[in-house]
Design a protein around this motif. Structure first.
Motif, short mmCIF file in Angstrom:
data_model
loop_
_atom_site.label_atom_id
_atom_site.label_comp_id
_atom_site.label_asym_id
_atom_site.label_seq_id
_atom_site.Cartn_x
_atom_site.Cartn_y
_atom_site.Cartn_z
N ALA A 114 0.84 -1.20 0.00
CA ALA A 114 0.00 0.00 0.00
C ALA A 114 0.87 1.25 0.00
O ALA A 114 0.57 2.24 -0.70
CB ALA A 114 -0.92 -0.02 1.22
N HIS A 115 1.95 1.26 0.78
CA HIS A 115 2.90 2.38 0.84
C HIS A 115 3.47 2.67 -0.54
O HIS A 115 3.49 3.83 -0.99
CB HIS A 115 4.01 2.02 1.82
N VAL A 116 3.91 1.63 -1.24
CA VAL A 116 4.50 1.80 -2.57
C VAL A 116 3.47 2.34 -3.56
O VAL A 116 3.73 3.29 -4.32
CB VAL A 116 5.09 0.46 -3.06
N ILE A 117 2.29 1.74 -3.56
CA ILE A 117 1.25 2.14 -4.52
C ILE A 117 0.79 3.57 -4.26
O ILE A 117 0.62 4.37 -5.20
CB ILE A 117 0.06 1.17 -4.45
N LEU A 118 0.58 3.93 -2.99
CA LEU A 118 0.10 5.28 -2.68
C LEU A 118 1.10 6.35 -3.10
O LEU A 118 0.72 7.38 -3.69
CB LEU A 118 -0.19 5.39 -1.18
N PHE A 119 2.39 6.14 -2.85
CA PHE A 119 3.38 7.13 -3.25
C PHE A 119 3.54 7.17 -4.77
O PHE A 119 3.76 8.25 -5.35
CB PHE A 119 4.72 6.86 -2.58
N ALA A 120 3.41 6.02 -5.43
CA ALA A 120 3.47 6.02 -6.89
C ALA A 120 2.30 6.80 -7.48
O ALA A 120 2.47 7.61 -8.40
CB ALA A 120 3.47 4.58 -7.40
N LEU A 121 1.10 6.58 -6.93
CA LEU A 121 -0.07 7.32 -7.41
C LEU A 121 0.05 8.81 -7.13
O LEU A 121 -0.37 9.65 -7.95
CB LEU A 121 -1.33 6.76 -6.75
N GLU A 122 0.63 9.16 -5.98
CA GLU A 122 0.81 10.57 -5.66
C GLU A 122 1.72 11.24 -6.68
O GLU A 122 1.41 12.34 -7.19
CB GLU A 122 1.39 10.71 -4.26
N ARG A 123 2.83 10.60 -7.02
CA ARG A 123 3.76 11.19 -7.99
C ARG A 123 3.12 11.31 -9.36
O ARG A 123 3.28 12.32 -10.05
CB ARG A 123 5.01 10.31 -8.09
N VAL A 124 2.38 10.28 -9.77
CA VAL A 124 1.74 10.31 -11.09
C VAL A 124 0.66 11.38 -11.13
O VAL A 124 0.49 12.08 -12.15
CB VAL A 124 1.16 8.92 -11.43
N SER A 125 -0.10 11.54 -10.02
CA SER A 125 -1.16 12.55 -10.01
C SER A 125 -0.59 13.96 -10.11
O SER A 125 -1.25 14.87 -10.64
CB SER A 125 -2.00 12.42 -8.74
N ARG A 126 0.64 14.15 -9.63
CA ARG A 126 1.27 15.46 -9.72
C ARG A 126 1.83 15.73 -11.12
O ARG A 126 1.89 16.89 -11.55
CB ARG A 126 2.41 15.57 -8.70
N GLN A 127 2.27 14.66 -11.79
CA GLN A 127 2.87 14.81 -13.13
C GLN A 127 2.25 13.80 -14.09
O GLN A 127 2.93 12.89 -14.56
CB GLN A 127 4.38 14.59 -13.04
N PRO A 128 0.95 13.95 -14.38
CA PRO A 128 0.30 12.95 -15.25
C PRO A 128 0.88 12.91 -16.66
O PRO A 128 0.82 11.87 -17.33
CB PRO A 128 -1.16 13.40 -15.25
N GLN A 129 1.45 14.01 -17.14
CA GLN A 129 2.00 14.03 -18.49
C GLN A 129 3.33 13.31 -18.59
O GLN A 129 3.73 12.89 -19.67
CB GLN A 129 2.17 15.49 -18.96
N THR A 130 4.03 13.19 -17.48
CA THR A 130 5.33 12.49 -17.48
C THR A 130 5.31 11.39 -16.42
O THR A 130 6.19 11.31 -15.56
CB THR A 130 6.47 13.48 -17.19
N ALA A 131 4.29 10.53 -16.50
CA ALA A 131 4.08 9.48 -15.49
C ALA A 131 5.27 8.53 -15.42
O ALA A 131 5.72 8.16 -14.32
CB ALA A 131 2.81 8.71 -15.79
N LEU A 132 5.82 8.14 -16.57
CA LEU A 132 6.94 7.20 -16.58
C LEU A 132 8.15 7.81 -15.90
O LEU A 132 8.85 7.13 -15.12
CB LEU A 132 7.27 6.79 -18.01
N ASP A 133 8.40 9.08 -16.17
CA ASP A 133 9.54 9.75 -15.54
C ASP A 133 9.33 9.85 -14.03
O ASP A 133 10.27 9.66 -13.24
CB ASP A 133 9.72 11.14 -16.15
N ALA A 134 8.10 10.14 -13.60
CA ALA A 134 7.80 10.24 -12.17
C ALA A 134 8.01 8.90 -11.47
O ALA A 134 8.56 8.84 -10.37
CB ALA A 134 6.37 10.72 -11.98
N LEU A 135 7.58 7.81 -12.11
CA LEU A 135 7.75 6.48 -11.52
C LEU A 135 9.22 6.08 -11.48
O LEU A 135 9.67 5.42 -10.52
CB LEU A 135 6.94 5.45 -12.30
#
Length: 467
Positions: A114-135
């Motif tokens: 859950a910790h990993v998924i929540l932080f991954a979703l947070e980063r993607v929600s902040r940068q939806p256009q560069t999701a791969l780079d955020a991950l």
């Protein structure tokens, strides 16, 4: 068979002890719960608790932090539970510690996911256009994140191989080696936790977490490495003999120096390492099959993996390393006037040791021994001798099991209902301390039958022969 012969001096039964109002197990359990409460309190003080959940972005980050902190706390608790701390083993017993280690392990695993998924979703929600780079940044390029990712993958490997379906396909030695990767996984995530965890940025919170990690590290090194090494050197243990008991079963007698100083009790087990060649470093848990003395310990081993198969080829003089003794499957637990022992297959070994030196009068002990074929009736002659000397009611239950959810043998003319069958064999089962040893599913059937027959759960003690 029963024979009323007087007990030798020293076998007189002591009066039942009065159970304390609060046990050390209660205190230790409260401390474990308190550690999780402390983590939540730290999160509330540093993140604001529910106030940090006002927006989706903040909620994902805050809950991601909380689940990560709880996962870390439970991982530390896991390590402590199986650090072989003597007072912890004596308070809860190894079987119960192992079960709680397993439950806490799965809980910490899902919190970590859950910790990993929540932080991954947070980063993607902040940068939806560069999701791969955020991950990429959150899993690899950010400070210490590549170590955290490797540690997470190692922990996933440990959890997957701990599932029952996976364990059935693995040898014990292979599973044990894979399970040790959990230490590497926890170590790999630690730098990320220190570097990025918001709750580590204040002096007193850093002190709290360092104390938890330091305690877990210290007790692991002390009780899993240093203490067993010193004991093995001091007691100078060597194989005295290895004798075949039945197909695939061997009894190993080990001699040593001042073994009484270990204060071992019948029913306990050690982790054994026989220095007989490659593979010696992988320890195996074997329960004593005879009462311990100041000069000798004895185990009876059934071949179930590489380590146990090698036992049949042990030669006199082979050096032995030990960890232990462990377990609370002993006569120290007794509170009832009678003693009922129920064993299946190789699970008879600790019961045979208990019958040898436990305090009971003639006619106060009953042994039910279930096995599939006569050739699997391990130590049967020794049991007959003990029954004759100490006045034990000895009942053999040969043949296949009546059903997968039954503890009975199919070949016997007993009631089909498990509880009725147990009562027919032992009418006063409700007045017994019950010691049962065998495979996990069979023990479950025994426990259910005993409860339905009137036995109290606090008078029921088990030792699982499985992993």
């Amino acid at each position: 068979m029963t024979q009323s012969t007087p007990l030798a001096p020293g076998h007189r039964k002591p009066p039942p002890p009065r159970p304390p109002l609060v046990t050390s197990a209660d205190v230790l359990g409260a401390l474990a719960i308190l550690s999780a409460v402390a983590v939540i309190a730290l999160w509330v003080m540093n993140q604001g608790g529910p106030a940090s959940l006002t927006t989706l972005d903040r909620a994902m980050g805050s809950l991601g932090l909380l689940t990560g902190l709880l996962a870390s706390d439970l991982m530390i608790l896991q390590v402590v539970l199986l650090a072989r701390i003597p007072w912890l083993e004596n308070a809860w017993g190894h079987d119960l510690l192992t079960r709680r280690h397993r439950w806490i392990g799965f809980a910490s695993f899902w919190l970590m996911i859950a910790h990993v998924i929540l932080f991954a979703l947070e980063r993607v929600s902040r940068q939806p256009q560069t999701a791969l780079d955020a991950l990429t940044r959150v899993f690899i390029t950010d400070s210490w994140m590549v170590f955290a990712t490797v540690g997470t993958l190692l922990l996933i490997l440990v959890v997957v191989t701990s599932l029952r379906a996976a364990r059935r396909k693995l040898r014990y030695e292979s599973w044990h080696l894979l399970h040790l990767y959990s230490y590497a996984g926890i170590a790999a995530t630690f730098p990320h936790t220190l570097g990025d965890g918001a709750d580590f940025h204040q002096e007193w919170t850093r002190l709290y977490w360092w104390a938890l990690y330091g305690f877990a590290f210290a007790v692991t090194v002390l009780y899993r490495l240093a203490w067993p090494a010193w004991r093995s050197l001091y007691h100078r243990m060597r194989v005295e003999s290895a004798v075949a008991e039945a197909p695939g079963v061997v009894t190993v007698t080990v001699a040593g120096h001042r073994l009484d100083k270990m204060k071992t009790a019948s029913g306990q087990f050690f982790i054994w390492r026989f220095l007989d060649g490659p593979g010696w470093s992988r320890g195996n848990p074997y329960t004593l099959s005879a009462a311990p003395t100041s000069e000798r310990l004895r185990v009876t081993i059934k071949a179930a993996g590489d380590g146990s198969e090698r036992a049949a080829r042990l030669t006199p003089g082979t050096r032995v390393l030990i960890e232990g003794p462990y377990g609370t499957f002993t006569a120290r637990q007794r509170t009832q006037p009678r003693m009922l022992l129920i064993g299946a297959g190789i699970g008879i070994t600790p019961l045979r040791a208990l019958l040898e030196d436990s305090p009971y009068e003639p006619g106060e002990a009953t042994l039910l021994y279930r096995y599939s074929h006569d050739q699997h009736a391990v130590l049967a002659n020794e049991l007959r001798d003990l029954a004759a000397r100490r006045g034990i009611e000895l009942i053999f239950l040969p043949g296949p099991r009546r059903a997968d959810n039954s503890w009975q043998s199919a070949d016997l003319n007993h009631p089909a209902d498990d509880a009725q069958a147990l009562t027919a064999l032992v009418p006063d089962v409700a007045r017994c301390d019950i010691y049962a040893c065998g495979p996990p599913h069979w023990l479950t059937a025994v426990r259910k039958a005993a409860r339905r027959a009137g036995a109290h759960r606090n008078h029921f003690y088990t030792e699982e022969f499985g992993w």
